[in-house]
Motif scaffolding. Structure first.
Motif, mmCIF file in Angstrom:
data_model
loop_
_atom_site.group_PDB
_atom_site.id
_atom_site.type_symbol
_atom_site.label_atom_id
_atom_site.label_comp_id
_atom_site.label_asym_id
_atom_site.label_seq_id
_atom_site.Cartn_x
_atom_site.Cartn_y
_atom_site.Cartn_z
ATOM 1 N N SER A 171 0.724 -4.394 17.696
ATOM 2 C CA SER A 171 -0.532 -5.080 17.357
ATOM 3 C C SER A 171 -1.666 -4.093 17.096
ATOM 4 O O SER A 171 -2.558 -4.359 16.293
ATOM 5 C CB SER A 171 -0.924 -6.052 18.473
ATOM 6 O OG SER A 171 -1.121 -5.368 19.694
ATOM 7 N N LYS A 172 -1.633 -2.921 17.755
ATOM 8 C CA LYS A 172 -2.727 -1.964 17.590
ATOM 9 C C LYS A 172 -2.733 -1.307 16.215
ATOM 10 O O LYS A 172 -3.692 -0.632 15.847
ATOM 11 C CB LYS A 172 -2.663 -0.896 18.680
ATOM 12 C CG LYS A 172 -1.371 -0.123 18.742
ATOM 13 C CD LYS A 172 -1.373 0.842 19.926
ATOM 14 C CE LYS A 172 0.000 1.458 20.131
ATOM 15 N NZ LYS A 172 0.480 1.365 21.473
ATOM 16 N N TYR A 173 -1.642 -1.497 15.445
ATOM 17 C CA TYR A 173 -1.572 -0.897 14.109
ATOM 18 C C TYR A 173 -1.944 -1.882 13.002
ATOM 19 O O TYR A 173 -1.795 -1.582 11.823
ATOM 20 C CB TYR A 173 -0.163 -0.352 13.863
ATOM 21 C CG TYR A 173 0.275 0.638 14.913
ATOM 22 C CD1 TYR A 173 -0.386 1.849 15.067
ATOM 23 C CD2 TYR A 173 1.331 0.350 15.769
ATOM 24 C CE1 TYR A 173 0.002 2.755 16.048
ATOM 25 C CE2 TYR A 173 1.727 1.246 16.750
ATOM 26 C CZ TYR A 173 1.061 2.446 16.883
ATOM 27 O OH TYR A 173 1.441 3.338 17.847
ATOM 28 N N GLU A 174 -2.441 -3.047 13.406
ATOM 29 C CA GLU A 174 -2.767 -4.080 12.425
ATOM 30 C C GLU A 174 -3.851 -3.619 11.455
ATOM 31 O O GLU A 174 -3.770 -3.862 10.248
ATOM 32 C CB GLU A 174 -3.208 -5.349 13.157
ATOM 33 C CG GLU A 174 -3.175 -6.591 12.316
ATOM 34 C CD GLU A 174 -3.416 -7.843 13.145
ATOM 35 O OE1 GLU A 174 -4.575 -8.299 13.173
ATOM 36 O OE2 GLU A 174 -2.463 -8.345 13.764
ATOM 37 N N LYS A 175 -4.863 -2.915 11.968
ATOM 38 C CA LYS A 175 -5.948 -2.435 11.096
ATOM 39 C C LYS A 175 -5.415 -1.466 10.045
ATOM 40 O O LYS A 175 -5.851 -1.485 8.890
ATOM 41 C CB LYS A 175 -7.043 -1.770 11.932
ATOM 42 C CG LYS A 175 -7.865 -2.753 12.755
ATOM 43 C CD LYS A 175 -8.981 -2.044 13.508
ATOM 44 C CE LYS A 175 -9.805 -3.040 14.313
ATOM 45 N NZ LYS A 175 -10.878 -2.359 15.086
ATOM 46 N N ASP A 176 -4.470 -0.611 10.454
ATOM 47 C CA ASP A 176 -3.875 0.323 9.494
ATOM 48 C C ASP A 176 -3.122 -0.434 8.403
ATOM 49 O O ASP A 176 -3.164 -0.063 7.227
ATOM 50 C CB ASP A 176 -2.911 1.276 10.210
ATOM 51 C CG ASP A 176 -3.619 2.172 11.208
ATOM 52 O OD1 ASP A 176 -4.816 2.432 11.017
ATOM 53 O OD2 ASP A 176 -2.981 2.602 12.183
ATOM 54 N N PHE A 177 -2.443 -1.489 8.802
ATOM 55 C CA PHE A 177 -1.689 -2.278 7.827
ATOM 56 C C PHE A 177 -2.638 -2.982 6.859
ATOM 57 O O PHE A 177 -2.387 -3.036 5.653
ATOM 58 C CB PHE A 177 -0.813 -3.299 8.553
ATOM 59 C CG PHE A 177 0.152 -4.021 7.656
ATOM 60 C CD1 PHE A 177 1.418 -3.519 7.433
ATOM 61 C CD2 PHE A 177 -0.206 -5.200 7.022
ATOM 62 C CE1 PHE A 177 2.311 -4.180 6.601
ATOM 63 C CE2 PHE A 177 0.672 -5.865 6.192
ATOM 64 C CZ PHE A 177 1.940 -5.352 5.984
ATOM 65 N N ILE A 178 -3.737 -3.518 7.389
ATOM 66 C CA ILE A 178 -4.721 -4.200 6.538
ATOM 67 C C ILE A 178 -5.264 -3.236 5.490
ATOM 68 O O ILE A 178 -5.396 -3.577 4.308
ATOM 69 C CB ILE A 178 -5.861 -4.788 7.399
ATOM 70 C CG1 ILE A 178 -5.329 -5.954 8.240
ATOM 71 C CG2 ILE A 178 -7.020 -5.254 6.526
ATOM 72 C CD1 ILE A 178 -6.305 -6.460 9.283
ATOM 73 N N ALA A 179 -5.567 -2.010 5.910
ATOM 74 C CA ALA A 179 -6.049 -1.002 4.960
ATOM 75 C C ALA A 179 -4.982 -0.690 3.915
ATOM 76 O O ALA A 179 -5.283 -0.507 2.729
ATOM 77 C CB ALA A 179 -6.450 0.266 5.710
ATOM 78 N N LEU A 180 -3.731 -0.669 4.346
ATOM 79 C CA LEU A 180 -2.628 -0.329 3.451
ATOM 80 C C LEU A 180 -2.421 -1.392 2.374
ATOM 81 O O LEU A 180 -2.131 -1.071 1.221
ATOM 82 C CB LEU A 180 -1.347 -0.149 4.266
ATOM 83 C CG LEU A 180 -0.170 0.557 3.595
ATOM 84 C CD1 LEU A 180 -0.545 1.986 3.233
ATOM 85 C CD2 LEU A 180 1.044 0.552 4.524
ATOM 86 N N VAL A 218 2.377 3.563 9.646
ATOM 87 C CA VAL A 218 2.554 2.263 9.004
ATOM 88 C C VAL A 218 2.922 2.519 7.547
ATOM 89 O O VAL A 218 2.344 3.386 6.891
ATOM 90 C CB VAL A 218 1.251 1.440 9.093
ATOM 91 C CG1 VAL A 218 1.357 0.164 8.274
ATOM 92 C CG2 VAL A 218 0.929 1.114 10.545
ATOM 93 N N SER A 219 3.897 1.779 7.040
ATOM 94 C CA SER A 219 4.372 2.083 5.689
ATOM 95 C C SER A 219 4.888 0.837 4.986
ATOM 96 O O SER A 219 5.493 -0.042 5.609
ATOM 97 C CB SER A 219 5.497 3.117 5.752
ATOM 98 O OG SER A 219 6.060 3.328 4.472
ATOM 99 N N LEU A 220 4.647 0.792 3.673
ATOM 100 C CA LEU A 220 5.225 -0.246 2.818
ATOM 101 C C LEU A 220 6.249 0.351 1.859
ATOM 102 O O LEU A 220 6.599 -0.269 0.849
ATOM 103 C CB LEU A 220 4.118 -0.957 2.030
ATOM 104 C CG LEU A 220 3.161 -1.810 2.869
ATOM 105 C CD1 LEU A 220 2.068 -2.409 2.001
ATOM 106 C CD2 LEU A 220 3.918 -2.911 3.599
#
Length: 632
Positions: A289-298, A117-119
């Protein structure tokens, strides 16, 4: 790759709701596929789109609406060549993985996709603002053994391995039976599992070994297969004369390699593929959808993540206030009650004089308010002048000790005439908020029907909306005023005094507030704010879908996708939401009760109304239901 702006908007395709974030997932996947395509062309490595991607290309010209990834196939020898060159060619944001490359890899297919996951702005810009992980599935077809007896042996080995895999997938990893299954595999397949290491990667390495057992001279050149399909008690055997030489097919407007005989390949894989089927299970869907937690942390935690609605029971409540029109009619009704009290106490002259004086003041206040809002010369103000004159005569009579019973009766007649006249002169106000012009057909028929109501003034208000960056920040602002039909009048949102007008009803077409990752209306127009300015906040969806039946296997994915349009703040804040059918209403109620808690079911049963849709030619029924739900 360039896409039209509206490609990324939420859309209903073939009766199925596709959220905008899924469109970004598709676009990012296409960019990865184009990178793979470039590498394969450079090194003359054959591949072709396959499975759901090939099916979508053939049937839809692009993605199947309920699909969330891209599938390609290669023969084993071509995959081996691809594996040797891919990592030298791909950009740093992509990675390649397969069983042969990574000891911990626990899949039989290869994949090419994002690391994480990346911004990162460069990545977001190149891959259409999609911040989550996504990858292309690379399916590897292997040769069938020249000797059918050997193929039968391979099949029996896969059956034994499949029994162990099933236990692992079902998390049945303890006890004597599990150890017995492991030993059975070890004995028959001449392998040893390291009990101190992860078991899944070891199983997939073994599966891969079995799949490629007859590569090279040991296998047939005319018949390949997707060997793991045997684990599901079926066979996908591909005659190479139907695969090569490759053809091409359009997928989302781009030509990609396809098998020579697309129709035959799809019939091998799906049978009657021309009939759409949404089955396939919803586990892990959508893929990001399973990467949502990683995005929230990011992004810095839950308080900075606004794209998944967090229900609060307070959202179901609506503290309502009267507008000026309501107050005027309340005062007129109060005059009526006062008239009844005077009739009941017709010989109490002191009470009559006091009541008549108060009535005079009230009538004058009503008249002044009407003139401020509607201007001079209205029929209702003329009648109020007559009312005041009748009050004067009644007062004089009471002052002289005579009962003004006839005069009080006359007051009632004039007041009722005034109420009738005023209801025509000062109409109730309905404000319809419009964001995207392309969604206007979902509201146009309803608007026309409401214009036929003599006691309603219906206003159309185009409002601003924004696209979002992958980080969730607002990007471009749009307002579609010039794109709406020219035959209607529109209200300027900048000059409309919400806190003064307080419309009797506000109708919204967008339920998302801040919870859509791709777009947002101007936050002022979020449902949470709009309900402060009206006593009737209604939601009419801009779309219709195929019927969705709660609990039906075929509709599992459609029910999951309802997270993106039903489990939204607009449906909680709205007093009523008007959906297309009774079956859809039932599904909304089940979905929202599961989402917000079973204790909220009664509220949803009141809020969700089966009313039809303008898109289904049911504008008259929709208007009828809206009027029936209106709170005076």
């Amino acid at each position: 790759m360039e896409f039209r702006r509206d490609f990324f908007e939420d859309e209903v395709r073939n009766g199925y709701y596709v959220p905008g974030i899924m469109k970004r997932c598709w676009a990012a996947s296409l960019e990865i596929l184009l990178e793979l395509d470039r590498i394969c062309k450079k090194y003359d490595i054959p591949y072709y789109i396959d499975y759901g991607t090939l099916l979508g290309a053939k049937r839809n010209g692009g993605f199947i609406p309920w699909d969330d990834d891209i599938d390609i196939s290669m023969n084993r020898e071509d995959f081996n060549r691809f594996r040797e060159v891919v990592e030298e060619e791909i950009p740093p944001e992509l990675y390649f993985n397969c069983v042969e490359k990574s000891k911990d890899y626990a899949f039989i297919i290869g994949c090419l996709g994002f690391h994480e996951v990346s911004l990162d702005e460069n990545r977001l810009s190149r891959y259409h603002e999609f911040p989550f992980l996504v990858s292309i599935d690379i399916c590897i077809n292997d040769s069938i053994a020249k000797d059918q007896e050997l193929e039968n042996v391979r099949e029996s080995e896969l059956v034994i391995l499949g029994q162990l895999m099933l236990k692992v997938l079902n998390n049945e990893r303890s006890g004597k039976n599990f150890e017995k299954s492991m030993r059975l595999v070890e004995t028959n397949l001449k392998v040893h599992f390291n009990r101190k290491e992860k078991l899944e990667p070891q199983i997939y390495r073994l599966l891969n070994r079995i799949c490629k057992e007859y590569e090279g001279d040991k296998g047939r050149k005319d018949l390949y297969a997707w060997i793991p399909q045997i684990l599901q008690a079926s066979h996908l055997n591909y005659p190479q004369e139907d695969v090569f030489p490759l053809s091409t097919i359009q997928f989302e407007g781009i030509e990609f390699p396809a098998p020579k005989n697309v129709d035959k390949m799809l019939r091998i894989e799906y049978g009657d593929y021309e009939k759409p089927s949404k089955s396939g299970g919803s586990h892990g869907y959508p893929c990001f959808s399973k990467y949502e937690k990683d995005f929230i942390a990011l992004v810095g935690g839950e308080d900075k993540w606004h794209f998944r609605y967090r229900f609060k029971k307070e959202d179901l409540q609506h503290e309502k206030q009267e507008n000026v029109r309501d107050m005027v009619f309340s005062l007129l009704r109060a005059l009526g009650l006062q008239e009844e009290a005077m009739v009941a106490r017709k010989n109490d002259y002191s009470f009559l004089q006091e009541s008549l004086a108060n009535g005079q003041d009230t009538a004058l206040a009503i008249g002044n308010t009407i003139e401020q809002r509607l201007g001079e010369g209205t029929e209702s103000v003329k009648l109020l002048s007559q009312y005041c004159e009748a009050v004067f005569h009644a007062y004089e009579k009471a002052k002289q000790g005579n009962s003004p019973e006839e005069e009080i009766k006359k007051l009632g007649e004039i007041r009722r005439e005034c109420e009738t006249a005023l209801s025509k002169e000062w109409k109730k106000t309905m404000l319809i908020l419009l964001d995207k012009a392309k969604n206007f057909p979902s509201i146009e028929g309803f608007y026309k029907k409401m214009q036929e109501q003599e006691d309603w003034e219906v206003l159309l208000m185009p409002i601003p909306y924004f696209t979002r960056k992958g980080s969730g920040e607002f990007s471009e602002e749009f307002i579609d005023t010039e794109a709406f039909p020219k035959e209607y009048s529109y209200v300027d949102y900048k000059s409309f005094a919400f806190d003064t007008v307080l419309p009797d009803c506000i109708v919204m077409n967008s339920p998302y507030d801040s919870c859509n990752m791709v777009y947002s209306i101007d936050p002022f127009f979020y449902s949470e704010n709009m309900k402060k300015y009206t006593k009737n906040l209604f939601y009419i969806p801009w779309f219709v879908t195929d019927e969705i039946i709660w609990g039906a296997e075929e509709d599992e994915k459609a029910v999951v996708i309802m997270d993106y349009y039903a489990c939204q703040p607009g449906l909680a804040h709205a007093d009523h939401s008007f959906v297309q059918s009774e079956e859809i209403r039932k599904t909304y109620i089940e979905k929202l009760s599961a989402f917000a808690g079973e204790e909220s079911r009664e509220q949803w049963e009141k809020k969700i109304v089966a009313a039809g849709s303008c898109l289904l030619g049911q504008a008259e029924e929709l208007a009828k239901q809206v009027l029936a739900c209106m709170e005076e």
